[in-house]
Design a protein around this motif. Structure first.
Motif, PDB file in Angstrom:
ATOM      1  N   VAL A   1       0.842  -1.198   0.000  1.00 47.97           N
ATOM      2  CA  VAL A   1       0.000   0.000   0.000  1.00 47.97           C
ATOM      3  C   VAL A   1       0.875   1.246   0.000  1.00 47.97           C
ATOM      4  CG1 VAL A   1      -1.882   1.258   1.082  1.00 47.97           C
ATOM      5  CG2 VAL A   1      -1.790  -1.233   1.288  1.00 47.97           C
ATOM      6  N   ILE A   2       0.578   2.146  -0.925  1.00 50.93           N
ATOM      7  CA  ILE A   2       1.216   3.458  -1.008  1.00 50.93           C
ATOM      8  C   ILE A   2       0.290   4.470  -0.354  1.00 50.93           C
ATOM      9  CG2 ILE A   2       1.993   5.277  -2.584  1.00 50.93           C
ATOM     10  CD1 ILE A   2       2.419   2.946  -4.672  1.00 50.93           C
ATOM     11  N   PHE A   3       0.819   5.240   0.577  1.00 52.75           N
ATOM     12  CA  PHE A   3       0.059   6.310   1.218  1.00 52.75           C
ATOM     13  C   PHE A   3       0.680   7.643   0.836  1.00 52.75           C
ATOM     14  CE2 PHE A   3      -1.039   2.708   3.884  1.00 52.75           C
ATOM     15  CZ  PHE A   3      -2.404   2.898   4.097  1.00 52.75           C
ATOM     16  N   GLY A   4      -0.125   8.494   0.202  1.00 56.15           N
ATOM     17  CA  GLY A   4       0.381   9.786  -0.241  1.00 56.15           C
ATOM     18  C   GLY A   4      -0.430  10.934   0.316  1.00 56.15           C
ATOM     19  N   SER A   5       0.237  11.896   0.920  1.00 59.22           N
ATOM     20  CA  SER A   5      -0.395  13.115   1.433  1.00 59.22           C
ATOM     21  C   SER A   5       0.665  13.883   2.210  1.00 59.22           C
ATOM     22  CB  SER A   5      -1.585  12.783   2.341  1.00 59.22           C
ATOM     23  OG  SER A   5      -2.344  13.956   2.621  1.00 59.22           O
ATOM     24  N   HIS A   6       0.228  14.811   3.051  1.00 60.81           N
ATOM     25  CA  HIS A   6       1.113  15.435   4.021  1.00 60.81           C
ATOM     26  C   HIS A   6       1.268  14.500   5.222  1.00 60.81           C
ATOM     27  CE1 HIS A   6       1.624  19.416   2.278  1.00 60.81           C
ATOM     28  NE2 HIS A   6       0.329  19.503   2.056  1.00 60.81           N
ATOM     29  N   ALA A   7       2.360  14.665   5.955  1.00 58.49           N
ATOM     30  CA  ALA A   7       2.553  13.865   7.159  1.00 58.49           C
ATOM     31  C   ALA A   7       3.641  14.487   8.020  1.00 58.49           C
ATOM     32  CB  ALA A   7       2.920  12.424   6.811  1.00 58.49           C
ATOM     33  N   THR A   8       3.620  14.132   9.304  1.00 60.28           N
ATOM     34  CA  THR A   8       4.664  14.598  10.224  1.00 60.28           C
ATOM     35  C   THR A   8       5.039  13.519  11.231  1.00 60.28           C
ATOM     36  OG1 THR A   8       2.984  15.593  11.657  1.00 60.28           O
ATOM     37  CG2 THR A   8       4.055  17.053  10.068  1.00 60.28           C
ATOM     38  N   SER A   9       5.209  12.280  10.731  1.00 56.95           N
ATOM     39  CA  SER A   9       5.734  11.206  11.553  1.00 56.95           C
ATOM     40  C   SER A   9       4.852  10.895  12.762  1.00 56.95           C
ATOM     41  CB  SER A   9       7.167  11.538  11.988  1.00 56.95           C
ATOM     42  OG  SER A   9       7.775  10.433  12.621  1.00 56.95           O
ATOM     43  N   TRP A  10       5.470  10.764  13.933  1.00 52.91           N
ATOM     44  CA  TRP A  10       4.764  10.340  15.150  1.00 52.91           C
ATOM     45  C   TRP A  10       4.004  11.484  15.810  1.00 52.91           C
ATOM     46  CZ3 TRP A  10       6.017  13.258  19.303  1.00 52.91           C
ATOM     47  CH2 TRP A  10       7.234  13.960  19.252  1.00 52.91           C
ATOM     48  N   MET A  11       4.255  12.704  15.412  1.00 52.35           N
ATOM     49  CA  MET A  11       3.704  13.864  16.117  1.00 52.35           C
ATOM     50  C   MET A  11       2.176  13.877  16.054  1.00 52.35           C
ATOM     51  SD  MET A  11       6.548  16.732  15.118  1.00 52.35           S
ATOM     52  CE  MET A  11       6.924  16.033  13.508  1.00 52.35           C
TER      53      MET A  11
ATOM     54  N   ASN B   1       3.065  19.828  24.125  1.00 52.32           N
ATOM     55  CA  ASN B   1       2.102  18.931  23.478  1.00 52.32           C
ATOM     56  C   ASN B   1       2.793  17.706  22.893  1.00 52.32           C
ATOM     57  OD1 ASN B   1      -0.386  20.484  23.816  1.00 52.32           O
ATOM     58  ND2 ASN B   1       0.597  21.973  22.471  1.00 52.32           N
ATOM     59  N   TRP B   2       3.903  17.936  22.204  1.00 50.98           N
ATOM     60  CA  TRP B   2       4.656  16.809  21.669  1.00 50.98           C
ATOM     61  C   TRP B   2       5.086  15.872  22.788  1.00 50.98           C
ATOM     62  CZ3 TRP B   2       8.863  18.722  17.695  1.00 50.98           C
ATOM     63  CH2 TRP B   2       8.242  19.308  16.591  1.00 50.98           C
ATOM     64  N   ASN B   3       5.704  16.454  23.812  1.00 48.77           N
ATOM     65  CA  ASN B   3       6.307  15.637  24.857  1.00 48.77           C
ATOM     66  C   ASN B   3       5.274  14.855  25.660  1.00 48.77           C
ATOM     67  OD1 ASN B   3       9.019  16.424  24.269  1.00 48.77           O
ATOM     68  ND2 ASN B   3       8.637  18.389  25.254  1.00 48.77           N
ATOM     69  N   ALA B   4       4.143  15.460  25.934  1.00 49.95           N
ATOM     70  CA  ALA B   4       3.090  14.753  26.665  1.00 49.95           C
ATOM     71  C   ALA B   4       2.520  13.621  25.814  1.00 49.95           C
ATOM     72  CB  ALA B   4       1.990  15.728  27.073  1.00 49.95           C
ATOM     73  N   TYR B   5       2.271  13.905  24.537  1.00 54.25           N
ATOM     74  CA  TYR B   5       1.731  12.878  23.645  1.00 54.25           C
ATOM     75  C   TYR B   5       2.732  11.745  23.470  1.00 54.25           C
ATOM     76  CZ  TYR B   5      -0.025  10.648  19.406  1.00 54.25           C
ATOM     77  OH  TYR B   5      -0.474   9.728  18.491  1.00 54.25           O
ATOM     78  N   TYR B   6       3.997  12.080  23.330  1.00 57.94           N
ATOM     79  CA  TYR B   6       5.040  11.074  23.128  1.00 57.94           C
ATOM     80  C   TYR B   6       5.058  10.073  24.270  1.00 57.94           C
ATOM     81  CZ  TYR B   6       9.603   9.308  21.549  1.00 57.94           C
ATOM     82  OH  TYR B   6      10.619   8.522  21.070  1.00 57.94           O
TER      83      TYR B   6
END
Length: 404
Positions: free
Chosen positions: A151-161, A386-391
């Motif tokens: 499966v190819i997924f194409g769009s915008h993305a920002t990894s684990w964030m 926000n990043w750190n709490a979610y991580y």
């Protein structure tokens, strides 16, 4: 659903007519079908539409029977598709696509390619909602039964964030419309596990910043291989006219795939890092990383983040550091043989461009030796609560490597 039913009926008709093909010319049925889930309801629509044309161009050259299904969510300005649709292409390996002569040369245009596709209304809704994504992926697998899938997924993305509206806009994966609707990686992995119970050979992210340990670890039970970049990627996308046929091979040549993408990017004066990770090795990889950072906790505490290769730019600075370069910094500049061994088993292929003139991304990687193919976040490296709490609360890699 009526259109889907009619499609399935037409598929049986096609199969029923296959006896008319002389035995010596009968195409070999591909064991793997390739699906593409393209969320283009954003500023990438023109570029992603061009990717569809490239995919067709590759199919037109194929000497094997291949099946390709594309979920496409267009922007309102798209002149060829006005609603979310599933486009399907079947090539017989003898110059026919969907029962018609394959387009050639200047005839391979967006209009002609879309016109030759078998088109079906997709299941409606926000493309990044888990239920909608799952329903459409399931519809495509129903259309194209196969032993396995890619499966190819194409769009915008920002990894684990996290895909939330914060002071720094993040997409995790997907950007559907002005509301920037996205799906977080743990939920994304759940969708894949449900749709592909043990038969998803690879996921290819034609999207930014997805080749991180956090993403690959979440996918360890969903797919075998992850093909992606740890950096932001050029809007051109992957050069499918050069690589798609490789993705149908029983044994994909991953080295060639990475090299072909980099060769194209160099020719177009772009930048890039691309790698293939064996997600089934991520438990062992996490254990090796945990052992290194646990045994050298005091060194890590005093280590300058500026000394480690990192892959973010501007608002995404420090979202991901090169895993091997971090371990190397903790071992007086030398990567332990034991860690190199597990790294080799995890990152199967990689290629990159250094010192590109493409600003600002070309200057991110200056030394090829510092690129191992996979990155990871260091807790609290970025001053973003926000990043750190979610991580800490949602990312499984954190518990496997950094948790108590």
């Amino acid at each position: 659903m009526k259109k889907l039913f009619l499609y399935i009926v037409s598929l049986f008709i096609i199969v029923g007519c296959s006896d008319e093909i002389p035995e010596q010319k009968r195409p070999i049925q591909a064991k793997r079908a390739v699906l593409a889930y393209l969320i283009a309801n954003n500023n990438l629509d023109t570029d992603i539409m061009n990717n569809v044309v490239w995919m067709y161009e590759s199919l037109a050259k194929s000497q094997d029977s291949c099946s390709l299904a594309i979920y496409y969510k267009p922007s309102s300005s798209n002149n060829y598709i006005n609603e979310a649709q599933i486009l399907t292409f079947f090539t017989d390996g003898h110059g026919q696509i969907n029962g018609q002569p394959a387009l050639e040369g200047n005839d391979i245009t967006t209009s002609n390619v879309v016109g030759q596709a078998l088109k079906y209304a997709a299941i409606s809704g926000i493309a990044t909602q888990a239920e909608v994504m799952q329903a459409n992926l399931q519809a495509m697998t129903d259309m194209m039964p196969a032993e396995s899938y890619g499966v190819i997924f194409g769009s915008h993305a920002t990894s684990w964030m996290p895909a939330t509206g914060t002071d720094i806009s993040t997409f995790s994966f997907g950007y559907d419309g002005v509301e920037r609707n996205s799906i977080n990686i743990p939920e994304f992995a759940d969708v894949l596990e449900t749709c592909f119970p043990g038969n998803l050979d690879f996921v290819l992210f034609d999207a930014c910043m997805m080749q991180t340990a956090e993403v690959c670890y979440e996918l360890r039970n969903a797919t075998h291989y992850c093909i992606a970049s740890v950096m932001e990627t050029p809007v051109d996308g992957f050069p499918y006219h050069l690589i798609l046929n490789n993705l149908y091979q029983e044994d994909i040549d991953f080295d060639k795939l990475c090299e072909d993408v980099i060769t194209y990017n160099k020719k177009e004066k772009l930048w890039g890092t691309y790698a293939v990770v064996d997600c089934t090795q991520m438990d062992a990889f996490a254990a090796a990383v945990r052992e290194e950072i646990t045994s050298k906790a005091s060194l890590l505490e005093n280590l300058s983040l500026h000394a480690i290769q990192q892959y973010g730019v501007d608002q995404f600075s420090y979202f991901s550091f090169d895993v091997a370069d971090l371990i190397r910094q903790l071992n007086e500049g030398i990567l332990p043989d034991s860690f190199q061994q597990i790294l080799n088993q995890t990152v199967l292929a990689k290629s990159c461009i250094t010192n590109s003139n493409a600003n600002p991304y070309g200057s991110v990687l200056r030394d090829e030796e510092k690129y191992c193919g996979i990155g990871m976040y260091i807790p609290d490296a970025a001053n973003n609560p926000n990043w750190n709490a979610y991580y800490r609360s949602a990312i499984s890699w954190y518990q496997a490597v950094w948790g108590n």
